[in-house]
Design a protein around this motif. Structure first.
Motif, PDB file in Angstrom:
ATOM      1  N   ILE A  55       0.839  -1.197   0.000  1.00 14.04           N
ATOM      2  CA  ILE A  55       0.000   0.000   0.000  1.00 14.04           C
ATOM      3  C   ILE A  55       0.876   1.250   0.000  1.00 14.04           C
TER       4      ILE A  55
ATOM      5  N   HIS B 343     -11.345   7.209   3.996  1.00 11.82           N
ATOM      6  CA  HIS B 343     -10.862   6.191   4.918  1.00 11.82           C
ATOM      7  C   HIS B 343     -11.333   4.811   4.462  1.00 11.82           C
ATOM      8  N   SER B 346      -9.575   3.744   1.366  1.00  8.32           N
ATOM      9  CA  SER B 346      -8.231   3.253   1.657  1.00  8.32           C
ATOM     10  C   SER B 346      -8.280   1.818   2.170  1.00  8.32           C
ATOM     11  N   TYR B 349      -8.823  -0.186  -0.776  1.00  7.39           N
ATOM     12  CA  TYR B 349      -7.574  -0.247  -1.525  1.00  7.39           C
ATOM     13  C   TYR B 349      -6.651  -1.297  -0.908  1.00  7.39           C
ATOM     14  N   TRP B 355      -7.725   2.214  -7.176  1.00  6.08           N
ATOM     15  CA  TRP B 355      -8.408   3.507  -6.988  1.00  6.08           C
ATOM     16  C   TRP B 355      -9.511   3.672  -8.013  1.00  6.08           C
ATOM     17  N   SER B 428      -1.606   8.605  -0.711  1.00  8.44           N
ATOM     18  CA  SER B 428      -1.455   7.159  -0.601  1.00  8.44           C
ATOM     19  C   SER B 428      -2.357   6.639   0.509  1.00  8.44           C
ATOM     20  N   ALA B 429      -2.806   5.409   0.313  1.00  6.82           N
ATOM     21  CA  ALA B 429      -3.763   4.810   1.229  1.00  6.82           C
ATOM     22  C   ALA B 429      -3.202   4.743   2.642  1.00  6.82           C
ATOM     23  N   LYS B 430      -1.924   4.462   2.715  1.00  6.71           N
ATOM     24  CA  LYS B 430      -1.345   4.304   4.062  1.00  6.71           C
ATOM     25  C   LYS B 430      -1.375   5.610   4.832  1.00  6.71           C
TER      26      LYS B 430
END
Ligand SMILES: Nc1ncnc2c1ncn2[C@@H]1O[C@H](COP(=O)(O)OP(=O)(O)O)[C@@H](O)[C@H]1O
Ligand SMILES: [Mg+2]
Lengths: 225, 437
Positions: A55, B343, B346, B349, B355, B428-430
């Protein structure tokens, strides 16, 4: 099965506040291992785990899962890897709060790539089975925002293993839990490991680290033992 | 699968959803009303559009004298007038001297009902709103039964009724003006209340556009019935029956029901006409005719278009303002919704969505909502229309209105999706997931 070679990760690259969080990390984790990554806060443990979980990206070096070089595959392939090969457990659970426990566990099953996706009935059965494995079957239809921290983490673990991934990653999975609950959750991980799954747990709880077969210490973005 | 996640999104952020819902409904209602106004006006303009093409003159004639060059003889055929004009084609209405008091079932159907005749081109150009039966047909003009369409005040006659005509003003030495052999006329159609046949309205010349050619027929405002016939049908029956009645007619009369050119007339010039020829025509008509209304085709076109578009000029700025407001709401709600949902996206994801798939989940929820608004609005208007709540308004739900609304909705959908495409996956998802930590 997991191989990191000289990974460098810089946050805010090219900006004035650029910060190199990992300075060339190399690491190999074999199949069936249960590894703890420990280190002080800010050492780069999460950064490393996020890269492992696909990720987050990295700036140089090479990351392979089962011989596949991550970062060189398409967006779609990456998504499929996250979906099939990796089960991720976060410290704050990362659950969809309004969903029921069952619906949360079904997410990775719902997102399976075409061809691998199962019928709805089957997906539900699997999700229930996963909840059973973490002793949460009685809470299947409860929205997760009504559950306790330990229960939420169990749901998160059930979700992480729903697609039977070979690699389970956990970022401080017990960080928000009390000692008793921590013990229970660790038991779940140990059970999973005994079923043959590779597990990498980030923690700064030494009691947790002790239960793993290998401990990797990271400090200031470098692996030191 | 996506549906489940899209429907779940729908329940978040209710306030914004309600706001967009009402704004979009208002936009759609405005679109329907603007298009309805234009369509309803254009529907009246279109039948006459041909007559207003190119160069020409458009009139309401009271009388036009000069048949066979005689100053006191009124013209009875538009083709006769054409002979005295240069490069001109004329389409006329006629006033027919016909008495309909024979079968006098009801008083209102008295001898003084005006009888309006049309050239074939006028019959086929426009069909007024019919209640029962049908409009006049040009191909029926060759039968020996006269076909009539009625605009009646009371429900005296029905379609299919046969009216026996026994009198004529030109029958000699008879107070009852009796024909020796009765002639039959058949009611083929009854005009609806509110229909607007082409004839001279009471307040002609009020607009100087196409509206001056329509007579607004309202039963409760009428004093008498109006009869519409094909001039060619009358001409044909005159020929058939005049021979039989010959000895019964006043000397010199060759027909049973005389008629003259009167009412709406349209003169169209050929493309090659010169100014000199036009001047000749104008002068001829001015000297020989009396009109209560006379405009060039160019004037009619301009005035008509101005009137048709008038509503647009008034409503378009309001509509644009509404659309902009709606777009702003869509922007702010998309930004808020996506921030709220980020959120979850993510999490999706992390669990194996791209995305792009997240965008499509959001897109689907937008499509569901906008289509819901579309169907809701259309349904509401359709129900209002069915219950008759819109009867006295121009509001209606035709193909153009539906198309207009649909295009608007598609635009809103595309706009929302493009916007969410720009917003989702930018971080970014993180980072998003650890924000909560
Ligand atoms: N998105 C980010 N942007 C800038 N710096 C970051 C970002 N994420 C983490 N860092 C920095 O990288 C370092 C390592 O962070 P992290 O991997 O979260 O450490 P740990 O999990 O070991 O506590 C920290 O100094 C942190 O401030
Ligand atoms: Mg951390």
């Amino acid at each position: 099965m997991v191989k990191l070679d000289n990974i460098i990760k810089t946050y805010n690259k090219g900006k004035s506040n650029a910060f190199e969080a990992l300075h060339g990390v190399s690491l190999t984790v074999g199949s069936g291992e249960m590894v703890a990554i420990v280190g002080t806060s800010g050492a780069g443990k999460s950064t490393l785990l996020h890269i492992l979980a696909c990720i987050d990206g990295y700036d140089s070096g090479e990351y392979c899962i089962d011989g596949m070089v991550i970062g060189k595959v398409s967006e779609k392939k990456m998504a499929a890897i996250r979906n099939e090969k990796i089960g991720m457990v976060m410290q704050d659970f990362a659950l969809v709060e309004e969903f029921t426990a069952l619906d949360n566990v079904m997410i990775p099953l719902d997102f399976a790539s075409r061809g691998k996706k199962k019928r709805k009935k089957e997906r539900k059965e699997i999700a229930l089975k996963m909840l059973e494995m973490v002793q949460m079957q009685d809470f299947a239809d409860k929205p997760v925002n009504n559950l306790s921290g330990g229960q939420k983490q169990r749901v998160a673990i059930a979700r992480a293993i729903a697609n039977e991934p070979s690699l389970i990653l956990a970022d401080e999975p017990t960080g928000a839990l009390d000692t008793e609950t921590t013990r229970e959750i660790m038991k779940v991980f140990i059970d999973l490991n005994q079923q043959g799954r590779t597990i990498i747990i980030v923690t700064h709880d030494l009691a947790v680290a002790e239960q793993c077969s290998r401990v990797i210490r990271i400090e200031d973005g470098r692996i030191i033992e | 699968m996506k549906l489940k996640y899209a429907l779940y999104e729908q329940n978040k952020n209710k306030l914004m959803t309600v706001l967009i819902f009402f704004q979009t409904v208002i936009v759609l209602v405005m679109i329907v009303s603007i298009i309805s106004a234009i369509v309803s006006r254009y529907e009246k303009y279109r039948p006459l559009e041909n007559f207003f093409q190119g160069d020409g003159l458009n009139m309401h004639i009271t009388t036009l004298l000069g048949r066979t060059g005689q100053r006191y003889l009124p013209f009875t055929e538009s083709s006769d007038v054409e002979k005295y004009l240069k490069k001109a084609h004329m389409v006329s209405s006629y006033s027919i001297q016909m008495t309909f008091d024979i079968d006098n079932k009801k008083e209102e159907f008295g001898s003084w009902s005006p009888v309006i005749g049309y050239d074939d081109e006028l019959i086929s150009a426009y069909t007024p709103e019919i209640e029962t039966g049908r409009w006049l047909r040009t191909e029926d003009a060759d039968t020996d039964m006269i076909e009539i369409v009625l605009a009646q005040k009371e429900e005296s006659h029905k379609v299919g009724d046969i009216i026996t005509l026994t009198t004529s003003d030109v029958v000699k030495e008879s107070r009852d003006c009796k024909l020796s052999k009765p002639i039959q006329a058949k009611v083929v159609g009854i005009l609806a209340d509110g229909a607007s046949p082409i004839m001279r309205p009471i307040h002609y010349g009020e607009y100087s556009d196409f509206r001056d050619y329509y007579y607004p027929f309202h039963r409760d405002e009428e004093e008498r019935a109006i009869v519409f016939v094909s001039k060619r049908d009358i001409e044909h029956n005159n020929q058939i029956h005049a021979a039989a009645e010959q000895k019964n007619l006043i000397k010199g009369e060759t027909c049973i029901w005389p008629y003259i050119i009167s009412g709406p007339c349209f003169i169209q010039y050929d493309t090659g006409i010169t100014q000199k020829e036009k001047d000749h025509n104008s002068k001829y008509l001015a000297v020989n005719g009396r009109y209560v209304f006379r405009h060039t085709s160019a004037e009619m076109r301009e005035n008509s278009m101005e009137y048709i578009m008038n509503q647009m000029n008034m409503l378009i700025p309001i509509l644009i303002a509404m659309i902009i407001l709606t777009l702003l709401s869509i922007i702010s709600s998309t930004v808020i919704m996506i921030r709220q949902n980020m959120h979850n996206y993510s999490i999706y994801y992390m669990l194996g969505m791209t995305w792009r798939k997240c965008v499509s989940v959001h897109g689907l929820s937008v499509v569901i909502m906008q289509m819901g608004i579309f169907l809701f609005t259309i349904l509401c208007i359709a129900i209002c229309e069915k219950t008759g709540a819109l009867d006295r308004t121009v509001f209606s739900l035709g193909g153009w209105q539906l198309l207009g609304c649909f295009v608007m909705i598609v635009f809103f959908i595309v706009f929302s999706i493009v916007l969410s495409f720009l917003l989702i996956g930018k971080r970014s998802a993180k980072d998003i997931l650890r924000e909560i930590e």
